[in-house]
Write a protein that holds these residues in place. Structure first.
Motif, short mmCIF file in Angstrom:
data_model
loop_
_atom_site.label_atom_id
_atom_site.label_comp_id
_atom_site.label_asym_id
_atom_site.label_seq_id
_atom_site.Cartn_x
_atom_site.Cartn_y
_atom_site.Cartn_z
N TYR A 185 0.81 -1.21 0.00
CA TYR A 185 0.00 0.00 0.00
C TYR A 185 0.85 1.26 0.00
O TYR A 185 0.35 2.35 -0.19
CB TYR A 185 -0.96 0.00 1.19
N ALA A 193 2.84 1.90 -2.22
CA ALA A 193 2.96 2.34 -3.61
C ALA A 193 1.94 3.42 -3.95
O ALA A 193 2.13 4.18 -4.89
CB ALA A 193 2.76 1.14 -4.55
N LEU A 194 0.89 3.50 -3.18
CA LEU A 194 -0.16 4.47 -3.49
C LEU A 194 0.33 5.90 -3.30
O LEU A 194 1.25 6.16 -2.53
CB LEU A 194 -1.37 4.22 -2.58
N GLN A 195 -0.30 6.81 -4.01
CA GLN A 195 -0.01 8.22 -3.83
C GLN A 195 -0.32 8.61 -2.38
O GLN A 195 -1.19 8.01 -1.74
CB GLN A 195 -0.87 9.06 -4.77
N ALA A 196 0.40 9.63 -1.88
CA ALA A 196 0.32 10.00 -0.47
C ALA A 196 -1.13 10.16 0.01
O ALA A 196 -1.50 9.71 1.09
CB ALA A 196 1.10 11.27 -0.22
N GLN A 210 -3.74 8.75 -0.93
CA GLN A 210 -4.51 7.50 -0.85
C GLN A 210 -3.84 6.48 0.07
O GLN A 210 -4.38 5.40 0.30
CB GLN A 210 -4.63 6.87 -2.24
N ARG A 211 -2.66 6.83 0.56
CA ARG A 211 -1.91 5.87 1.36
C ARG A 211 -2.59 5.71 2.73
O ARG A 211 -2.99 6.70 3.33
CB ARG A 211 -0.47 6.39 1.54
#
Lengths: 730, 730
Positions: A426, A428-431, A433-434
């Motif tokens: 997780y 890897a998600l953009q900040a 969406q993290r």
């Protein structure tokens, strides 16, 4: 110069901007703007005869108008003006300058002259110089940003870089990371005055810096850098990325060792020896530094893996062992305790796979982490898989528990003195969406990575740094050294204007310096050859031509092996001399060296020393024969080497298992080999006249070693000196 | 079964959800919800006797209530119920089922029985099964998501995975990437029925899929998979990540080859042979697939680097050559044209460093890219550094020009048929801060990475795929094969219940099959030994014991080398036999094999064949001696091998330079070696009785080769058969 002398430069209380400007595209404007915007607390003095004020700050017409001494001048004017600017600095008590302009030594002869003039002015006036040809420097803790990078985050990582763009890369990556911050950056530029080593010394005493990153293309003074590095890395970790790895070697290839000393393999060896943690990919530099700044080092290479799925457990185990780390064997008790909290489908051996057993309660995950770190065999923990995303994936109701679990895990490095690194898909998600628990995890001081390989690389860096302790605890080398014989040999070479030391001279010199090379007798005629055979009392002997005119003995028919009786020794002598005369016109023949044949069954190794352009004398160790020639399976260390260095060298060659015995053979005597290497190191250290030394092959046995060939080459200057003198005297 | 038979399963027009539920935590609910939310256009039939409707869809009490045949059943019920569910599917004409439940073969014997029952029901009723023990499947182009992953983006990458979490990792990474999308995913689970190979065949014909990623832990039927892979990779690229790389080998270690056949080294060899592009890090899987889906393959390994700073140019060059790619030498014209548009400080040799020359006008950067791609020696372009961030870094006024430049560059892969990959430090930023030109660049079909190493890895994948063309163009192997002798040898072994083929039998068999092993004579007494010496007419011969009771000939004193006269041949025979009798009680001695001593100076190599549990017979090639024993420097290919495979094997060993001649030696005869390997491949292919074959050492010369030892081991079944028969007959 003591390290704190750079304090005024890298943490200045007052700054003059020479070439300040009202043009927003110019550094002379942007620097003033930046200092003001960031709230720099020191005095700012824009200097420009054509402006009255810049960004609301009064502009002075010249350095001479300064009200008093100033710590640092930022020089934004072109190369041609800099020497006089520095002279003005000196006159006004400005003790240091950052020189941005390019067009100096990097640009050719004319530039080199400009640089020499700047340096002369600096030396004359006691002004220290950063650069020239630098992107500048910043100190976030001082709100002193003289580079112009935006959005700098305060932190504890120091940065030294020979490339402004690489610095920009790392700063941008830190910015994207959102947690990592830098303390001080210096673009070292051309290193005309202040060099890498002095900056390192500064960082050693800088309380705001806990780890240093250095991006290095080449070193002006590798020896001094290694000394500084040795000092520094006892205090704080340093991550080095050395570029130019695959360029052709830059050392003269007169000896075997020289031919094998590619620039990078030498750098890799000597930088590691001095305590650097080497990054091999540009994308792992910052993560390694981050981990080293956050976590305790690993006490061993034994880790536990905690994964929430078989896939991640498997690839994590692969990545771990491919990078020289090991899966700790778990104790019976650890396994039982894990089995108590996990479902039957879980794997409670290392790598641990919770197999869904924590999906409903992340606190169970934290409990598993705790059980693992309580096992004395486990010195660190790698978490891999879904962690941080339990609430996101399964149910938002889990969020509170997941954050609680995170806080518990976040405390573990401090509680256990063992590092924890998290790989989470997780991440890897953009900040935006993290998942929140991942942010909390990092906030708690645990590195979180979306790349499993990067997470493992962090652990490897922590293991490397952990091992450094034992390196520094090693005793200094045991010095020997008489050396009278070699002094005479060198005098002889000087007299003859000869750089090549003949083999019998080399052997005698090493013998005299305390190295046991076994008996060797020089026969000058066939009768002496017979006598030598008798004297040696060996079953069979080897015979070799000694002549300053014959370098390739075998090719010239100058070698006889397995000579088993007196008659053959006599005929051997005559044959060798005849061959030599056939091969070379009128050769100067000193004689034939007679030595007992070495015992069979040893492992062929090579020990050599060459002078590296940057690091000075470096020792090479490798296996002989095909392994060294084809695979270039060799390692390097800077002289002097310690016994510990020597053992590390034996361990580092790829085919080191050969030393443990192949095809049922006994392992070689590593102690004897290490002692020998240290003695060679001492010998070369004692004689700066030595340019290259090649002992190839050496046969290493289970009980000692035999040196089959000795080649020593003196430096051109050491032999030319007397020739010049003769020239003058004549 | 033809590949399109999976069309109904992976692209179903109607779906029954067995075990549908109103509990939002259950798959039986989430799947229905997901299909509805995503707008799945087919018919949805929830099945649950206790519910009336689920998410507004009428629920049927049982499969029998279905209005007619349905393409696919998603079975959400526990393991114990599945066999009867499948029987009901069969009865109602439901032709396929995704079985989610675990607790089958992966869970032990009981589970295995359950799985057998499911499979029996499936076979009986003609129902095909995905799984069991799978996370499910999805087809984005059909809006059919039976896994429950969120935010799927439609795309052209197919995904096969043995781990649900690895699939989740890749899906999450694709989501974070923001551009990459998947076509169809299948969690292959236990592969009870449908296996990797059939899925690959499906993807070959699926117009929505252009590249496939496969995450593989182990293969049920490696042979079939290799066949499917060979077919598939001629059509589309496939990126494989094979895990379990560092686990201990799983092949019996009776032969040298067997001992060296670690699971991963075999997989690596045979998967590459069949056309797979192998990922070695989990963080490079998706980037490689993305690049292969967007760009034309590289026609050669020669690239140009275009960087806007020395630091990036240098590390890009390092990363490139460390990964087997090359810097294309630029033509005079290319350099001149670059010099025309760039400032003097720029480097117009490869790597090209614009040195600030494009800061003021990004269109100049595009012009440089075009000049480079116009050079016929340049087959691809790697951009590294600041690109995309010019406006962000220097001035927003540059934005329009930077986007124009991006559009120009974005067209280049199509215009030139050459790939372009971008490394930009600004790509590290979070999406909302990432410069617009980078988004546009990716939109135009150019991969953009913040990791330089990842960008280079993409280029490497494009080069690997580019080379595949020539692999497939290679001719099929040239078959030989008589084999009468070996048939008789096998019959003899069967009669004696013996698995070991004696050396003279093996030699004769290979000779009979068209391989020239040179003369070898079997002497049964000392007189025959004398005669053999005469007959061979060699200066010196080797003598070796032939006995079914003596496997380790040298250790038993059963070998004499360099026998130079008749007397020694006689005494040698007697001594060998005496030694054998001393070493083993009452040995069965067939005789002593006499062969001419091989010529000196060859390179020691080893060729072997073992049967891999997954891939069937695989050939190993390596260098003999220390290199193979210590460095395990060996490569594998599945049988049959082509001549091209053989050459690739010679090229792939690490120490392959040894084949080119060391210490001034001549290069070995690669043609002879390759022909020999193909003949061995044909020989083993012709005889399934062969379990292992070891030719070790072989001496490879510049004009042919000499096989010094032949070991063949038959399979247990091939030799036991007659023993059993004898038992029955007795």
């Amino acid at each position: 110069m003591a390290s704190n002398d750079l304090l005024d430069i890298l943490s200045p209380d007052s700054i003059a901007i020479v070439g300040a400007s009202n043009n927003p595209a110019k550094r002379g404007y942007r620097s003033v703007r930046k200092l003001l915007d960031d709230g720099y607390a020191g005095a700012i003095y824009p200097i420009n005869p054509k402006e009255r004020e810049i960004c609301g700050v009064r502009c002075l017409p010249e350095l001479g108008s300064l009200p008093g001494p100033v710590d640092l001048a930022l020089v934004c004017t072109p190369a041609a003006t800099v020497a006089s600017v520095i002279a003005e600095c000196a006159a006004k008590g400005v003790r240091s300058a950052v020189v941005l302009a390019g067009g100096f030594a990097e640009a050719g002869d004319e530039g080199r002259q400009l640089q020499d003039a700047v340096l002369a002015a600096a030396h004359a006036g006691g002004v220290r110089i950063i650069g020239p040809n630098t992107s500048g420097m910043f100190n976030t803790h001082k709100a002193c940003n003289l580079v112009g990078f935006s959005d700098l985050r305060k932190g504890s990582i120091g940065l030294l870089s020979q490339s402004g763009n690489m610095a920009l890369s790392l700063v941008t990556e830190a910015q994207a990371n959102g947690h990592v911050g830098l303390s001080t950056y210096v673009g070292v530029g051309n290193e005309a005055d202040i060099r890498f080593d002095e900056y390192l010394d500064y960082f050693a005493t800088d309380p705001d810096t806990s780890v240093v990153i250095a991006y290095i293309e080449g070193l002006k003074d590798g020896r001094r850098f290694l000394s500084a590095l040795r000092r520094f890395s006892r205090e704080k970790p340093v991550v080095i990325y050395k570029s130019g790895r695959t360029s052709a070697g830059h050392i003269s290839a007169k000896s075997h060792t020289g031919a094998l000393a590619g620039e990078y393999s030498v750098s890799e060896g000597v930088l590691r020896q001095a305590g650097a943690i080497l990054a091999h990919r540009s994308d792992e530099i910052l993560p390694m530094a981050e981990a080293l700044s956050l976590l305790p080092p690993l006490r061993s290479r034994r880790l536990a893996i905690l994964a929430d799925g078989g896939g991640h457990a498997t690839i994590a185990a692969d990545a771990l062992s491919e990078r020289g780390l090991a899966l700790a064997p778990l104790s019976e008790e650890t396994r039982r305790r894990l089995a108590d909290v996990l479902p039957q489908a879980a794997s409670v051996a290392n790598p641990v796979d919770v197999a869904g057993g924590t999906d409903a309660d992340p606190l169970v995950f934290a409990a598993c982490a705790e059980i693992l770190l309580q096992d004395p065999m486990v010195d660190g923990l790698l978490i891999s898989g879904l962690y941080g995303g339990y609430a996101a994936r399964f149910s938002q109701e889990l969020l509170a528990a997941e954050i609680d679990a995170t806080n518990v895990i976040g405390e573990m490095p401090r509680r256990f003195g063992k590092p924890v690194v998290v790989h989470s898909l997780y991440s890897a998600l953009q900040a935006d969406q993290r998942p929140l628990p991942l942010l909390e995890m990092r906030q708690a001081g645990i590195p979180v990575h979306s790349s499993l390989e990067t997470a493992v690389r962090c652990m490897q860096a922590l293991a490397d740094y952990g091992e450094m302790g034992s390196v520094f605890a090693a005793l200094p080398p045991n010095r020997t050294g008489h050396g009278r014989v070699f002094e005479r040999v060198c005098a002889g070479c000087r007299a003859e204007g000869r750089r090549v030391v003949l083999e019998h001279e080399g052997r005698a010199s090493l013998q005299d310096s305390g190295l046991d090379l076994g008996p060797a007798l020089l026969a000058v005629d066939e009768r002496e050859a017979e006598e030598a055979f008798h004297h040696l009392g060996a079953q069979s002997v080897a015979m070799k031509i000694i002549s300053r005119d014959i370098l390739h003995k075998t090719e010239a028919g100058g070698v006889k092996l397995n000579v088993v009786d007196v008659t053959s020794a006599r005929s051997g002598f005559l044959e060798i001399v005849a061959n030599a005369k056939a091969a070379v016109t009128n050769p100067n023949i000193t004689g034939v060296l007679v030595t007992p044949m070495a015992a069979e069954g040893g492992v062929e190794v090579i020990v050599g020393v060459v002078r590296d352009a940057a690091y000075g004398p470096v020792m090479m160790f490798g296996l002989g024969g095909v392994l060294v020639e084809v695979l270039r399976d060799v390692v390097f260390r800077a002289l002097p080497i310690t016994r510990n260095d020597a053992f590390t060298m034996l361990d580092e060659i790829k085919a080191q298992a050969v030393l443990d015995g192949v095809r049922g053979g006994a392992p070689v005597d590593r102690d004897a080999l290490a002692d020998f290497m240290v003695s060679i190191s001492d010998f070369v250290e004692a004689f700066p006249e030595i340019d290259e030394l090649d002992l190839n092959p050496i046969l290493a046995y289970h009980d000692g070693l035999a040196v089959l060939d000795v080649r020593i080459l003196l430096t051109a200057s050491s032999t030319a000196r007397s020739v010049e003198k003769q020239g003058i005297e004549a």
